[in-house]
Scaffold this motif. Structure first.
Motif, PDB file in Angstrom:
ATOM      1  N   GLY A 143       6.131   1.838   5.598  1.00  0.00           N
ATOM      2  CA  GLY A 143       7.535   1.448   5.529  1.00  0.00           C
ATOM      3  C   GLY A 143       7.806   0.186   6.301  1.00  0.00           C
ATOM      4  N   VAL A 144       7.182   0.073   7.468  1.00  0.00           N
ATOM      5  CA  VAL A 144       7.370  -1.142   8.263  1.00  0.00           C
ATOM      6  C   VAL A 144       6.761  -2.344   7.566  1.00  0.00           C
ATOM      7  N   MET A 145       5.544  -2.178   7.048  1.00  0.00           N
ATOM      8  CA  MET A 145       4.872  -3.295   6.384  1.00  0.00           C
ATOM      9  C   MET A 145       5.600  -3.728   5.134  1.00  0.00           C
ATOM     10  N   ALA A 146       6.264  -2.809   4.451  1.00  0.00           N
ATOM     11  CA  ALA A 146       7.014  -3.170   3.254  1.00  0.00           C
ATOM     12  C   ALA A 146       8.126  -4.148   3.601  1.00  0.00           C
ATOM     13  N   GLY A 147       8.708  -3.978   4.795  1.00  0.00           N
ATOM     14  CA  GLY A 147       9.758  -4.896   5.220  1.00  0.00           C
ATOM     15  C   GLY A 147       9.210  -6.248   5.602  1.00  0.00           C
ATOM     16  N   CYS A 148       7.888  -6.347   5.810  1.00  0.00           N
ATOM     17  CA  CYS A 148       7.265  -7.608   6.204  1.00  0.00           C
ATOM     18  C   CYS A 148       6.732  -8.380   5.011  1.00  0.00           C
ATOM     19  N   ALA A 149       6.998  -7.899   3.826  1.00  0.00           N
ATOM     20  CA  ALA A 149       6.481  -8.564   2.633  1.00  0.00           C
ATOM     21  C   ALA A 149       6.941 -10.016   2.591  1.00  0.00           C
ATOM     22  N   THR A 150       6.088 -10.888   2.051  1.00  0.00           N
ATOM     23  CA  THR A 150       6.364 -12.319   2.067  1.00  0.00           C
ATOM     24  C   THR A 150       7.179 -12.787   0.868  1.00  0.00           C
ATOM     25  N   ALA A 151       7.461 -11.916  -0.081  1.00  0.00           N
ATOM     26  CA  ALA A 151       8.267 -12.330  -1.233  1.00  0.00           C
ATOM     27  C   ALA A 151       9.662 -12.739  -0.766  1.00  0.00           C
ATOM     28  N   SER A 163      13.265  -5.322   8.234  1.00  0.00           N
ATOM     29  CA  SER A 163      12.569  -5.862   9.404  1.00  0.00           C
ATOM     30  C   SER A 163      13.138  -7.231   9.778  1.00  0.00           C
ATOM     31  N   TRP A 164      13.565  -8.012   8.775  1.00  0.00           N
ATOM     32  CA  TRP A 164      14.198  -9.301   9.069  1.00  0.00           C
ATOM     33  C   TRP A 164      15.491  -9.082   9.841  1.00  0.00           C
ATOM     34  N   TYR A 165      16.256  -8.084   9.431  1.00  0.00           N
ATOM     35  CA  TYR A 165      17.522  -7.804  10.113  1.00  0.00           C
ATOM     36  C   TYR A 165      17.278  -7.473  11.579  1.00  0.00           C
ATOM     37  N   HIS A 166      16.357  -6.554  11.840  1.00  0.00           N
ATOM     38  CA  HIS A 166      16.095  -6.153  13.217  1.00  0.00           C
ATOM     39  C   HIS A 166      15.554  -7.326  14.036  1.00  0.00           C
ATOM     40  N   THR A 167      14.683  -8.125  13.431  1.00  0.00           N
ATOM     41  CA  THR A 167      14.161  -9.303  14.117  1.00  0.00           C
ATOM     42  C   THR A 167      15.281 -10.287  14.435  1.00  0.00           C
ATOM     43  N   ALA A 168      16.140 -10.557  13.456  1.00  0.00           N
ATOM     44  CA  ALA A 168      17.239 -11.502  13.650  1.00  0.00           C
ATOM     45  C   ALA A 168      18.184 -11.041  14.746  1.00  0.00           C
ATOM     46  N   MET A 169      18.461  -9.746  14.813  1.00  0.00           N
ATOM     47  CA  MET A 169      19.366  -9.229  15.837  1.00  0.00           C
ATOM     48  C   MET A 169      18.744  -9.338  17.230  1.00  0.00           C
ATOM     49  N   ARG A 170      17.453  -9.051  17.339  1.00  0.00           N
ATOM     50  CA  ARG A 170      16.785  -9.193  18.630  1.00  0.00           C
ATOM     51  C   ARG A 170      16.825 -10.649  19.101  1.00  0.00           C
ATOM     52  N   ARG A 192      10.334 -18.893   1.585  1.00  0.00           N
ATOM     53  CA  ARG A 192       8.957 -18.706   1.114  1.00  0.00           C
ATOM     54  C   ARG A 192       8.002 -18.902   2.288  1.00  0.00           C
ATOM     55  N   ALA A 193       7.159 -17.918   2.528  1.00  0.00           N
ATOM     56  CA  ALA A 193       6.297 -17.922   3.706  1.00  0.00           C
ATOM     57  C   ALA A 193       5.306 -19.077   3.708  1.00  0.00           C
ATOM     58  N   ASN A 194       4.770 -19.419   2.537  1.00  0.00           N
ATOM     59  CA  ASN A 194       3.712 -20.433   2.465  1.00  0.00           C
ATOM     60  C   ASN A 194       4.201 -21.743   1.866  1.00  0.00           C
ATOM     61  N   ALA A 195       5.488 -22.054   2.026  1.00  0.00           N
ATOM     62  CA  ALA A 195       6.036 -23.284   1.446  1.00  0.00           C
ATOM     63  C   ALA A 195       5.359 -24.513   2.053  1.00  0.00           C
ATOM     64  N   THR A 249       3.792 -18.705   8.938  1.00  0.00           N
ATOM     65  CA  THR A 249       4.021 -17.855   7.764  1.00  0.00           C
ATOM     66  C   THR A 249       4.555 -16.481   8.140  1.00  0.00           C
ATOM     67  N   ASP A 250       4.778 -16.248   9.419  1.00  0.00           N
ATOM     68  CA  ASP A 250       5.352 -14.994   9.901  1.00  0.00           C
ATOM     69  C   ASP A 250       6.841 -15.221  10.150  1.00  0.00           C
ATOM     70  N   TYR A 251       7.684 -14.373   9.564  1.00  0.00           N
ATOM     71  CA  TYR A 251       9.131 -14.564   9.667  1.00  0.00           C
ATOM     72  C   TYR A 251       9.609 -14.590  11.119  1.00  0.00           C
ATOM     73  N   ALA A 252       9.169 -13.617  11.920  1.00  0.00           N
ATOM     74  CA  ALA A 252       9.634 -13.534  13.306  1.00  0.00           C
ATOM     75  C   ALA A 252       9.212 -14.767  14.100  1.00  0.00           C
ATOM     76  N   ASP A 253       7.977 -15.210  13.916  1.00  0.00           N
ATOM     77  CA  ASP A 253       7.499 -16.396  14.634  1.00  0.00           C
ATOM     78  C   ASP A 253       8.264 -17.646  14.212  1.00  0.00           C
ATOM     79  N   ALA A 254       8.478 -17.783  12.912  1.00  0.00           N
ATOM     80  CA  ALA A 254       9.203 -18.950  12.409  1.00  0.00           C
ATOM     81  C   ALA A 254      10.640 -18.964  12.900  1.00  0.00           C
ATOM     82  N   LEU A 255      11.288 -17.798  12.894  1.00  0.00           N
ATOM     83  CA  LEU A 255      12.673 -17.722  13.358  1.00  0.00           C
ATOM     84  C   LEU A 255      12.756 -18.037  14.843  1.00  0.00           C
TER      85      LEU A 255
END
Length: 236
Positions: free
Chosen positions: A44-52, A69-76, A99-102, A146-152
């Motif tokens: 379930g956690v990994m599904a929220g980390c999908a790069t689509a 997972s983006w929501y929780h990351t953004a709030m933190r 897009r993760a690999n743009a 390419t990691d959402y949390a790192d990029a944010l």
């Protein structure tokens, strides 16, 4: 990943012909159940980390509902940096369309001869090699573009520095984007003034950030989720 809490039990009285073999079988079954629970939770956690990219990138509520997972990351990170998530999310939308690999595409003459400079901008934040390495040196952060949390986190770091160096308000997505695109020194030299297209894009980013904020204000209560989801977010 933190250790997941699986179901706990206590063997009952062991009688009859099962003896120790029965106890061993029960422990094996319990172990398989715990492993299954772990796989479900991690899945379930990994599904929220999908790069689509999100299906509806123009609505922040839809983005966060789809990618929990983006929501929780953004709030933190909003709590950490004191920057509304609407600002970096609007810039990220413009830069990479989530897009993760743009990457910047090379242009060609007659579809054969490569032409033009190839930028090292990469990932969700479209961070270039040099500034990404500066960010890593200054913060001690590792991570991947390419990691959402790192990029944010990178984007919030950059926005914070734009506020410190060029005195741009943290909530002014239009000017923050100009500094993000032109660099801090370029912003001070007003290099964007001769780029009408860039000013237009910056205003677009500013409007989107305002729209994102209005959307989030209307849905923030329902986005909080239940205690179990929030517990899993804390756990992982």
């Amino acid at each position: 990943m933190a250790e997941t809490i699986g179901p706990r039990g206590r063997d009952g009285q062991k009688t009859g012909t099962l003896g120790m073999n029965g106890a061993g079988n029960r422990r094996a079954v319990r172990g398989r159940v715990q492993a299954g629970v772990l796989l479900v939770l991690v899945g379930g956690v990994m599904a929220g980390c999908a790069t689509a990219p999100p299906r509806n990138p123009n609505n922040l509520c839809s983005i966060f509902e789809e990618k929990r997972s983006w929501y929780h990351t953004a709030m933190r990170q909003e709590a950490k940096w004191h920057i509304p998530a609407s600002v970096p999310m609007a810039i990220m939308n413009q830069e990479s369309s989530f897009r993760a690999n743009a990457r910047t595409r090379r242009t060609y003459i007659l579809w054969i001869i490569p032409w033009g400079h190839i930028s090292t901008a990469y990932g969700y934040a479209q961070a270039k090699d040099e500034i990404w390495h500066d960010y890593q040196r200054q913060t001690g952060a590792g991570g991947s573009r390419t990691d959402y949390a790192d990029a944010l986190n990178f984007m919030n770091w950059y926005i914070t520095n734009s506020h410190k160096v060029d005195r741009i308000a943290l909530t002014d997505a239009t000017r923050q984007y100009l500094a993000y695109h032109e660099g801090w020194a370029g912003y001070r030299r007003r290099t964007y003034a001769s780029k009408g297209w860039l000013v237009t894009v910056a205003h677009k980013v500013g409007h989107r950030a305002q729209q994102y904020q209005r959307q989030y204000d209307a849905c923030k209560d329902r986005l909080k989720g239940g205690w179990w989801e929030n517990f899993l977010d804390w756990l992982f």
